[in-house]
Design a protein around this motif. Sequence first.
Motif, PDB file in Angstrom:
ATOM      1  N   VAL A  34       3.125   0.261  -0.262  1.00 59.70           N
ATOM      2  CA  VAL A  34       4.487   0.213  -0.809  1.00 59.70           C
ATOM      3  C   VAL A  34       4.554   0.822  -2.205  1.00 59.70           C
ATOM      4  CG1 VAL A  34       6.256  -1.385  -1.681  1.00 59.70           C
ATOM      5  CG2 VAL A  34       5.310  -1.689   0.613  1.00 59.70           C
ATOM      6  N   PHE A  35       3.533   0.596  -3.013  1.00 62.70           N
ATOM      7  CA  PHE A  35       3.572   1.085  -4.394  1.00 62.70           C
ATOM      8  C   PHE A  35       3.028   2.500  -4.563  1.00 62.70           C
ATOM      9  CE2 PHE A  35       4.327  -3.347  -5.145  1.00 62.70           C
ATOM     10  CZ  PHE A  35       5.227  -3.315  -6.193  1.00 62.70           C
ATOM     11  N   GLY A  41      -1.299   4.164   0.298  1.00 65.16           N
ATOM     12  CA  GLY A  41      -1.992   3.143  -0.471  1.00 65.16           C
ATOM     13  C   GLY A  41      -2.874   3.654  -1.585  1.00 65.16           C
ATOM     14  N   ASN A  42      -2.991   4.964  -1.727  1.00 72.06           N
ATOM     15  CA  ASN A  42      -3.779   5.548  -2.809  1.00 72.06           C
ATOM     16  C   ASN A  42      -2.921   5.533  -4.073  1.00 72.06           C
ATOM     17  OD1 ASN A  42      -5.855   6.302  -0.873  1.00 72.06           O
ATOM     18  ND2 ASN A  42      -4.398   7.865  -0.219  1.00 72.06           N
ATOM     19  N   LEU A  51       2.998  -1.558  -9.876  1.00 65.29           N
ATOM     20  CA  LEU A  51       2.555  -2.729  -9.128  1.00 65.29           C
ATOM     21  C   LEU A  51       2.372  -3.929 -10.058  1.00 65.29           C
ATOM     22  CD1 LEU A  51      -0.208  -2.796  -6.411  1.00 65.29           C
ATOM     23  CD2 LEU A  51      -0.187  -4.471  -8.214  1.00 65.29           C
ATOM     24  N   LEU A  52       1.653  -3.710 -11.150  1.00 67.39           N
ATOM     25  CA  LEU A  52       1.409  -4.806 -12.095  1.00 67.39           C
ATOM     26  C   LEU A  52       2.710  -5.311 -12.717  1.00 67.39           C
ATOM     27  CD1 LEU A  52      -1.841  -3.665 -13.927  1.00 67.39           C
ATOM     28  CD2 LEU A  52      -1.597  -5.358 -12.104  1.00 67.39           C
ATOM     29  N   PHE A  66      13.289  -7.373  -4.029  1.00 61.86           N
ATOM     30  CA  PHE A  66      13.341  -6.011  -3.495  1.00 61.86           C
ATOM     31  C   PHE A  66      11.969  -5.578  -2.963  1.00 61.86           C
ATOM     32  CE2 PHE A  66      12.673  -1.455  -4.185  1.00 61.86           C
ATOM     33  CZ  PHE A  66      13.659  -0.922  -3.369  1.00 61.86           C
ATOM     34  N   TYR A  67      10.926  -5.804  -3.754  1.00 66.04           N
ATOM     35  CA  TYR A  67       9.594  -5.379  -3.325  1.00 66.04           C
ATOM     36  C   TYR A  67       9.022  -6.283  -2.237  1.00 66.04           C
ATOM     37  CZ  TYR A  67       9.304  -1.436  -6.387  1.00 66.04           C
ATOM     38  OH  TYR A  67       9.528  -0.214  -6.965  1.00 66.04           O
TER      39      TYR A  67
END
Length: 144
Positions: A34-35, A41-42, A51-52, A66-67
Amino acid sequence: MTGDEASTVAVPVDLMEKLPELRENPFRRRICEVFSKDGKGNLTFEDFLDLLSVFSEQAPRDIKVFYAFRIYDFDNDQYIGMGDLEVALRLLTHNELTPEEVAQVCEKAIEEADVDGDGKLSYMEFEHVILRAPDFFSTFHIRI
């Protein structure tokens, strides 16, 4: 590293999944997908910072919802349907439920949250359920 490199050089998903903050999370691969800009996913450095930021305890709840929706929408069709719920449940239970049990739990979840009766959850329906879940905001974070 230049600005261009920070947005193009990516850490492979297999290495990202080994981070202590993600290693025990059954959704670790999906979170990375997703990020990541590549959807595989890389993660670039910018992806990792995003992400953090979302998983920080200070992130606004709307961003977290949302995420969370995006993470549960495994087929990326903008809805959370039976297939999405089945994948999530298998991940959460480490495939310990029978197919019948998985189907029963997923059907019940759809029945409880599907306001318009279309057999899937829209973002609004998902948000309504999540905002009523007392543990969501205390568990949707990563401590570093």
